[in-house]
Write a protein that holds these residues in place. Structure first.
Motif, PDB file in Angstrom:
ATOM      1  N   VAL A   1      -5.038  -4.631 -10.593  1.00 19.21           N
ATOM      2  CA  VAL A   1      -5.526  -3.712 -11.611  1.00 19.21           C
ATOM      3  C   VAL A   1      -6.822  -3.077 -11.101  1.00 19.21           C
ATOM      4  N   HIS A   2      -6.788  -1.779 -10.877  1.00 19.34           N
ATOM      5  CA  HIS A   2      -7.955  -1.013 -10.431  1.00 19.34           C
ATOM      6  C   HIS A   2      -8.562  -0.335 -11.657  1.00 19.34           C
ATOM      7  N   MET A   3      -9.850  -0.605 -11.904  1.00 18.25           N
ATOM      8  CA  MET A   3     -10.505  -0.121 -13.124  1.00 18.25           C
ATOM      9  C   MET A   3     -11.810   0.593 -12.810  1.00 18.25           C
ATOM     10  N   PRO A   4     -12.143   1.616 -13.585  1.00 16.80           N
ATOM     11  CA  PRO A   4     -13.516   2.133 -13.511  1.00 16.80           C
ATOM     12  C   PRO A   4     -14.466   1.050 -14.007  1.00 16.80           C
ATOM     13  N   ALA A   5     -15.605   0.902 -13.373  1.00 19.83           N
ATOM     14  CA  ALA A   5     -16.575  -0.100 -13.806  1.00 19.83           C
ATOM     15  C   ALA A   5     -16.941   0.137 -15.268  1.00 19.83           C
ATOM     16  N   GLY A   6     -16.990  -0.953 -16.028  1.00 19.84           N
ATOM     17  CA  GLY A   6     -17.339  -0.852 -17.444  1.00 19.84           C
ATOM     18  C   GLY A   6     -16.220  -0.361 -18.332  1.00 19.84           C
ATOM     19  N   SER A   7     -14.975  -0.479 -17.867  1.00 12.85           N
ATOM     20  CA  SER A   7     -13.856   0.050 -18.652  1.00 12.85           C
ATOM     21  C   SER A   7     -13.447  -0.857 -19.806  1.00 12.85           C
ATOM     22  N   LYS A   8     -13.796  -2.131 -19.734  1.00 14.21           N
ATOM     23  CA  LYS A   8     -13.351  -3.055 -20.771  1.00 14.21           C
ATOM     24  C   LYS A   8     -13.901  -2.642 -22.126  1.00 14.21           C
ATOM     25  N   GLY A   9     -13.023  -2.665 -23.121  1.00 14.98           N
ATOM     26  CA  GLY A   9     -13.384  -2.226 -24.462  1.00 14.98           C
ATOM     27  C   GLY A   9     -13.023  -0.780 -24.732  1.00 14.98           C
ATOM     28  N   LYS A  10     -12.603  -0.056 -23.704  1.00 20.28           N
ATOM     29  CA  LYS A  10     -12.197   1.339 -23.873  1.00 20.28           C
ATOM     30  C   LYS A  10     -10.675   1.431 -24.009  1.00 20.28           C
ATOM     31  N   LYS A  11     -10.167   2.651 -24.146  1.00 25.46           N
ATOM     32  CA  LYS A  11      -8.721   2.893 -24.187  1.00 25.46           C
ATOM     33  C   LYS A  11      -8.422   4.017 -23.198  1.00 25.46           C
ATOM     34  N   LEU A  12      -8.437   3.652 -21.924  1.00 26.63           N
ATOM     35  CA  LEU A  12      -8.220   4.625 -20.864  1.00 26.63           C
ATOM     36  C   LEU A  12      -6.730   4.762 -20.552  1.00 26.63           C
ATOM     37  N   PRO A  13      -6.316   5.937 -20.088  1.00 28.81           N
ATOM     38  CA  PRO A  13      -4.916   6.092 -19.669  1.00 28.81           C
ATOM     39  C   PRO A  13      -4.610   5.198 -18.477  1.00 28.81           C
ATOM     40  N   VAL A  14      -3.328   4.890 -18.297  1.00 28.24           N
ATOM     41  CA  VAL A  14      -2.900   3.923 -17.282  1.00 28.24           C
ATOM     42  C   VAL A  14      -1.815   4.540 -16.400  1.00 28.24           C
ATOM     43  N   VAL A  15      -1.950   4.363 -15.104  1.00 31.75           N
ATOM     44  CA  VAL A  15      -0.901   4.706 -14.141  1.00 31.75           C
ATOM     45  C   VAL A  15      -0.428   3.418 -13.484  1.00 31.75           C
ATOM     46  N   MET A  16       0.893   3.270 -13.377  1.00 33.75           N
ATOM     47  CA  MET A  16       1.465   2.141 -12.651  1.00 33.75           C
ATOM     48  C   MET A  16       2.154   2.692 -11.410  1.00 33.75           C
ATOM     49  N   PHE A  17       1.756   2.189 -10.240  1.00 35.11           N
ATOM     50  CA  PHE A  17       2.265   2.696  -8.964  1.00 35.11           C
ATOM     51  C   PHE A  17       3.015   1.595  -8.219  1.00 35.11           C
ATOM     52  N   PHE A  18       4.191   1.956  -7.664  1.00 38.41           N
ATOM     53  CA  PHE A  18       5.000   0.993  -6.911  1.00 38.41           C
ATOM     54  C   PHE A  18       5.322   1.578  -5.529  1.00 38.41           C
ATOM     55  N   HIS A  19       4.995   0.821  -4.503  1.00 32.54           N
ATOM     56  CA  HIS A  19       5.101   1.247  -3.106  1.00 32.54           C
ATOM     57  C   HIS A  19       6.552   1.417  -2.665  1.00 32.54           C
ATOM     58  N   GLY A  20       6.717   2.011  -1.496  1.00 35.29           N
ATOM     59  CA  GLY A  20       8.020   2.086  -0.853  1.00 35.29           C
ATOM     60  C   GLY A  20       8.210   0.968   0.152  1.00 35.29           C
ATOM     61  N   GLY A  21       9.308   1.069   0.893  1.00 33.26           N
ATOM     62  CA  GLY A  21       9.613   0.042   1.894  1.00 33.26           C
ATOM     63  C   GLY A  21      11.086  -0.019   2.241  1.00 33.26           C
ATOM     64  N   GLY A  22      11.814   1.059   1.935  1.00 32.87           N
ATOM     65  CA  GLY A  22      13.224   1.091   2.315  1.00 32.87           C
ATOM     66  C   GLY A  22      14.078   0.056   1.625  1.00 32.87           C
ATOM     67  N   PHE A  23      13.655  -0.420   0.443  1.00 33.50           N
ATOM     68  CA  PHE A  23      14.378  -1.411  -0.357  1.00 33.50           C
ATOM     69  C   PHE A  23      14.311  -2.827   0.209  1.00 33.50           C
ATOM     70  N   VAL A  24      13.833  -2.998   1.436  1.00 30.33           N
ATOM     71  CA  VAL A  24      13.890  -4.319   2.072  1.00 30.33           C
ATOM     72  C   VAL A  24      12.530  -4.857   2.504  1.00 30.33           C
ATOM     73  N   SER A  25      11.473  -4.112   2.263  1.00 32.71           N
ATOM     74  CA  SER A  25      10.151  -4.567   2.699  1.00 32.71           C
ATOM     75  C   SER A  25       9.089  -3.828   1.901  1.00 32.71           C
ATOM     76  N   GLY A  26       7.833  -4.025   2.299  1.00 29.65           N
ATOM     77  CA  GLY A  26       6.721  -3.335   1.656  1.00 29.65           C
ATOM     78  C   GLY A  26       5.859  -4.270   0.833  1.00 29.65           C
ATOM     79  N   HIS A  27       4.666  -3.786   0.520  1.00 32.83           N
ATOM     80  CA  HIS A  27       3.723  -4.573  -0.268  1.00 32.83           C
ATOM     81  C   HIS A  27       2.685  -3.624  -0.833  1.00 32.83           C
ATOM     82  N   LYS A  28       2.028  -4.073  -1.893  1.00 35.36           N
ATOM     83  CA  LYS A  28       1.013  -3.245  -2.542  1.00 35.36           C
ATOM     84  C   LYS A  28      -0.213  -3.035  -1.657  1.00 35.36           C
ATOM     85  N   ASN A  29      -0.429  -3.913  -0.697  1.00 39.57           N
ATOM     86  CA  ASN A  29      -1.553  -3.774   0.231  1.00 39.57           C
ATOM     87  C   ASN A  29      -1.061  -4.002   1.656  1.00 39.57           C
TER      88      ASN A  29
END
Length: 206
Positions: free
Chosen positions: A33-61
């Motif tokens: 979860v990547h957040m702007p500093a001090g975001s807790k208590g707010k209601k910010l929009p959310v993006v969920m991102f999922f990496h590629g990897g040809g269906f057989v590999s890959g990782h978020k980092n």
């Protein structure tokens, strides 16, 4: 590799990251979860991102953290919370289990993202390459969606970003037709494999 070295030199002040949050029991059902500093208590929009990897590999980092945390950092620097997620892949699982993981992650976000300062009613889901394919399946396959999502929720969370990246994903899939990765994920089909020099494929080839 050259771009990865450049990417690792970029600092992200004002961004906070909570690493390896589990949205399921499998070792790859995790997200950051990547957040702007001090975001807790707010209601910010959310993006969920999922990496590629040809269906057989890959990782978020990958590349020692150069990718795809940079995606999460970009959104966080611009006032948006980003969940950068990993999912299960073939051959351990097959279609539509990758999309089910997208659904599990979205369900987790709807229940938990408020504690990070995110708005559970303002979630957009997107993905790169095979991750985008899983997002597309999630958007259009009711069986893998969280309960009580409804068509309006799916439109907001998945279909709109899908339309934006859909053309690119289609192009990439066309380029990859017949690869072993697709066969592992979707099941082998002689028609999809385009064996030999046959220019026309019929139902008898399936």
């Amino acid at each position: 590799d050259l771009y990865a070295e450049i990417q690792r030199t970029i600092t992200t002040p004002g961004v906070e990251i909570t690493m390896d949050v589990h949205y399921g029991d499998h070792e790859r059902q995790v997200l950051d979860v990547h957040m702007p500093a001090g975001s807790k208590g707010k209601k910010l929009p959310v993006v969920m991102f999922f990496h590629g990897g040809g269906f057989v590999s890959g990782h978020k980092n990958v590349k020692k953290g150069a990718f795809y945390g940079n995606v999460g950092n970009y959104f966080a620097k611009n006032g948006i919370i980003c969940c950068n997620g990993t999912y299960r892949y073939a051959p351990e699982v097959t279609w539509p289990d990758g999309a089910r993981d997208i659904g599990y992650a979205v369900e987790w976000a709807r229940k938990n993202i408020a504690q990070y300062g995110g708005d559970p009613d303002a979630i957009v889901v997107m993905g790169h390459s095979s991750g985008g394919t899983h997002v597309g399946t999630y958007a259009l396959h009711k069986a893998v969606q969280p309960p009580d999502t409804g068509w309006l929720g799916i439109l907001v969370t998945a279909v709109l970003p899908l339309l934006i990246i859909g053309g690119f994903i289609y192009f990439m899939m066309r380029q990859a037709q017949g690869t072993n990765n697709q066969a592992l994920s979707f099941g082998k089909s002689r028609a999809r494999m385009f064996l030999g020099n046959k220019s026309v494929v019929t139902f008898n080839d399936v």
